[in-house]
Write an enzyme that holds these catalytic residues in place. Structure first.
Site, mmCIF file in Angstrom:
data_model
loop_
_atom_site.group_PDB
_atom_site.id
_atom_site.type_symbol
_atom_site.label_atom_id
_atom_site.label_comp_id
_atom_site.label_asym_id
_atom_site.label_seq_id
_atom_site.Cartn_x
_atom_site.Cartn_y
_atom_site.Cartn_z
ATOM 1 C CB THR A 56 -0.893 -0.012 1.259
ATOM 2 O OG1 THR A 56 -1.472 1.277 1.449
ATOM 3 C CG2 THR A 56 -0.090 -0.328 2.524
ATOM 4 C CG ASP A 57 -1.143 5.013 -0.850
ATOM 5 O OD1 ASP A 57 -1.671 4.321 0.037
ATOM 6 O OD2 ASP A 57 -1.748 5.946 -1.430
ATOM 7 C CE LYS B 255 0.239 -4.616 2.943
ATOM 8 N NZ LYS B 255 -0.174 -5.952 2.384
HETATM 9 P P1 NAD Z 1 -9.529 -7.323 2.348
HETATM 10 O O1 NAD Z 1 -9.542 -7.067 3.822
HETATM 11 O O2 NAD Z 1 -10.772 -7.062 1.550
HETATM 12 O O3 NAD Z 1 -9.129 -8.849 2.075
HETATM 13 C C1 NAD Z 1 -8.095 -9.480 2.764
HETATM 14 C C2 NAD Z 1 -8.228 -10.979 2.561
HETATM 15 O O4 NAD Z 1 -7.175 -11.610 3.299
HETATM 16 C C3 NAD Z 1 -9.543 -11.544 3.099
HETATM 17 O O5 NAD Z 1 -10.095 -12.432 2.158
HETATM 18 C C4 NAD Z 1 -9.115 -12.278 4.370
HETATM 19 O O6 NAD Z 1 -9.947 -13.396 4.660
HETATM 20 C C5 NAD Z 1 -7.706 -12.698 4.020
HETATM 21 N N1 NAD Z 1 -6.897 -12.911 5.222
HETATM 22 C C6 NAD Z 1 -6.784 -12.071 6.289
HETATM 23 N N2 NAD Z 1 -6.003 -12.646 7.227
HETATM 24 C C7 NAD Z 1 -5.595 -13.851 6.726
HETATM 25 C C8 NAD Z 1 -4.769 -14.892 7.226
HETATM 26 N N3 NAD Z 1 -4.209 -14.811 8.447
HETATM 27 N N4 NAD Z 1 -4.553 -15.973 6.450
HETATM 28 C C9 NAD Z 1 -5.131 -16.070 5.213
HETATM 29 N N5 NAD Z 1 -5.949 -15.127 4.714
HETATM 30 C C10 NAD Z 1 -6.169 -14.025 5.455
HETATM 31 O O7 NAD Z 1 -8.294 -6.505 1.784
HETATM 32 P P2 NAD Z 1 -8.090 -5.796 0.368
HETATM 33 O O8 NAD Z 1 -8.582 -4.415 0.469
HETATM 34 O O9 NAD Z 1 -8.583 -6.684 -0.701
HETATM 35 O O10 NAD Z 1 -6.501 -5.732 0.319
HETATM 36 C C11 NAD Z 1 -5.732 -6.786 -0.264
HETATM 37 C C12 NAD Z 1 -4.266 -6.429 -0.210
HETATM 38 O O11 NAD Z 1 -4.033 -5.211 -0.925
HETATM 39 C C13 NAD Z 1 -3.742 -6.194 1.206
HETATM 40 O O12 NAD Z 1 -2.451 -6.731 1.297
HETATM 41 C C14 NAD Z 1 -3.723 -4.675 1.338
HETATM 42 O O13 NAD Z 1 -2.735 -4.269 2.248
HETATM 43 C C15 NAD Z 1 -3.393 -4.262 -0.085
HETATM 44 N N6 NAD Z 1 -3.885 -2.931 -0.483
HETATM 45 C C16 NAD Z 1 -5.181 -2.579 -0.295
HETATM 46 C C17 NAD Z 1 -5.633 -1.331 -0.734
HETATM 47 C C18 NAD Z 1 -7.077 -0.916 -0.599
HETATM 48 O O14 NAD Z 1 -7.423 0.224 -0.947
HETATM 49 N N7 NAD Z 1 -7.987 -1.771 -0.160
HETATM 50 C C19 NAD Z 1 -4.737 -0.452 -1.339
HETATM 51 C C20 NAD Z 1 -3.408 -0.849 -1.509
HETATM 52 C C21 NAD Z 1 -3.000 -2.094 -1.084
#
Ligand code: NAD
Ligand code: TYD
Length: 350
Positions: free
Chosen positions: A131-132, A160
């Site tokens: 993430t940013d 992160k």
């Molecule tokens: P989310 O919370 O919607 O999904 C996370 C998923 O990870 C879920 O399906 C959850 O069940 C699974 N998970 C959590 N803990 C776990 C564990 N211990 N073992 C296995 N699975 C596990 O998150 P998202 O928004 O889809 O983000 C996905 C990735 O992208 C993350 O790494 C996040 O840091 C990164 N990210 C998100 C954004 C955003 O705007 N949402 C922006 C940049 C980066």
């Protein structure tokens, strides 16, 4: 044939990445690993669940033994790692859960890759999605580039940042093929309604107050989730080893302006009078340590790998609202049960 482990595939961004890889690469075998926490939902992937090139495994990435057994069983060519605890507000309440999944979980995956790929590092790839927020907060001007120093403020962004450092360390120390991308705020379908946009859509729909932290002056840089999934596809296939790419839409919005735009769209879609939904806007106590502004400079990705965002924000937001209004059952399912007690606790005393 490539066998790819995608972690976190039943969450918001992960489900879009899984869908894209399953549909676009029928020769690849996609294994989706997810613990299915409150944020993971197999209903996000019903359209691909019966495809011959797709398999789901329910594993917690903090369970090193289960990860090792999976690596022993499947000869993965690559990992695309998205599984994480992802909500800043939850990280303020329970930082340890973020250390366990985001730091220890990532290291467990790196260790399995290190062990099972050690004779073949050049043919394998570990792609870590970040993430940013690791870069901290900006003032009124400037943008995050790939060389901006890490300066995380929330327990979420600290976890992160830590995981990013471990991924880089495994590249530098063991010679593993690692790639990282850092993306700005995503929006789109299948987004869990604890985050600003889907929470506001759900509340406006149900005529409930729309909580805006502080004065709504904080700025986020929003990218359509399918543009992020496409960037992940491009980086996965084309990035050189050890590279980092920033992903963002050059699309900064103050929270309050974004919410006004959303209210306008919702008025139109719900047949309300112009200005009616905006009356639900409620300013509440600010988030602790609330980062003022994020803005991503994605020039490197645009120049080197030819990626550009495809959608204007207004169009993407309208598409997103349409999806939530058309998928009432999905929304009702994820906002029943535990969600209600989460919401109560999070917003009661604000
Ligand atoms: P989310 O919370 O919607 O999904 C996370 C998923 O990870 C879920 O399906 C959850 O069940 C699974 N998970 C959590 N803990 C776990 C564990 N211990 N073992 C296995 N699975 C596990 O998150 P998202 O928004 O889809 O983000 C996905 C990735 O992208 C993350 O790494 C996040 O840091 C990164 N990210 C998100 C954004 C955003 O705007 N949402 C922006 C940049 C980066
Ligand atoms: P969020 O969607 O939680 O993403 P992040 O904290 O990772 O940027 O929040 C986006 C912005 O909206 C952030 O500045 C916090 C603010 N916000 C509110 O004003 N009200 C809310 O109820 C939520 C969840 C967020």
């Amino acid at each position: 044939m490539k066998k790819i482990l995608i972690t976190g595939g039943a969450g918001f961004i992960g489900s879009h990445v899984v869908r894209r890889f399953v549909n676009n690469y029928p020769d690849y075998q996609i294994v989706n690993l997810d613990k299915l926490t409150y944020a993971g939902n197999l209903a996000n992937l019903t359209d691909v669940e019966n495809r011959p090139n797709y398999r789901f495994v329910k594993i917690d990435i903090t369970d090193a033994q289960a990860i090792n057994e999976l690596f022993a069983e499947e000869n993965f060519d690559a990992v695309v790692h998205l599984a994480a605890e992802s909500h800043v507000d939850r990280s303020i309440v329970d930082p340890t859960a973020f250390v366990m999944t985001n730091v220890i979980g990532t290291v467990n995956l790196l260790n399995a890759a290190r062990e099972y790929w050690k004779n073949d590092y050049k043919q394998k790839r570990f792609y870590h999605i970040s993430t940013d927020e690791v870069y901290g907060a900006l003032g009124e001007t400037g943008m995050f580039t790939e060389t901006t120093a890490y300066d995380p403020h929330s327990p979420y962004s600290a976890s992160k940042a830590s995981s990013d450092h471990f991924v880089r360390a495994y590249h530098d120390t063991y010679g593993m093929d690692c790639v990282i991308s850092n993306c700005s705020n995503n929006y789109g379908s299948h987004h869990f309604p604890e985050k600003l946009i889907p929470l506001a859509i759900n509340n406006i729909k149900n005529n409930k107050p729309v909580p805006v932290y502080g004065k709504g002056e904080n700025v986020r840089d929003w990218l359509w989730v399918e543009d992020h999934a496409r960037a992940i596809d491009v980086i996965f296939h084309q990035a050189k080893t050890g590279q980092t790419y920033n992903i963002g839409g050059h699309n900064e919005w103050k929270n309050i302006d974004l919410i006004h735009l959303l209210c306008k769209i919702m008025d139109k879609k719900l047949g309300r009078k112009d200005g009616e939904s905006a009356q639900l806007i409620t300013f509440v106590t600010d988030r602790a340590g609330h980062d003022l502004r994020y803005a991503i400079d994605s020039t490197k990705l645009q120049k080197e790998l030819n990626w550009v965002p495809s959608l204007q924000f207004e169009e993407g937001l309208e598409k997103t609202v349409d999806w939530y209004l058309a998928n009432e059952e999905w929304l009702n399912n994820v906002t029943s049960g535990n969600y209600q007690s989460y919401y109560e606790k999070q917003y009661k005393n604000r």
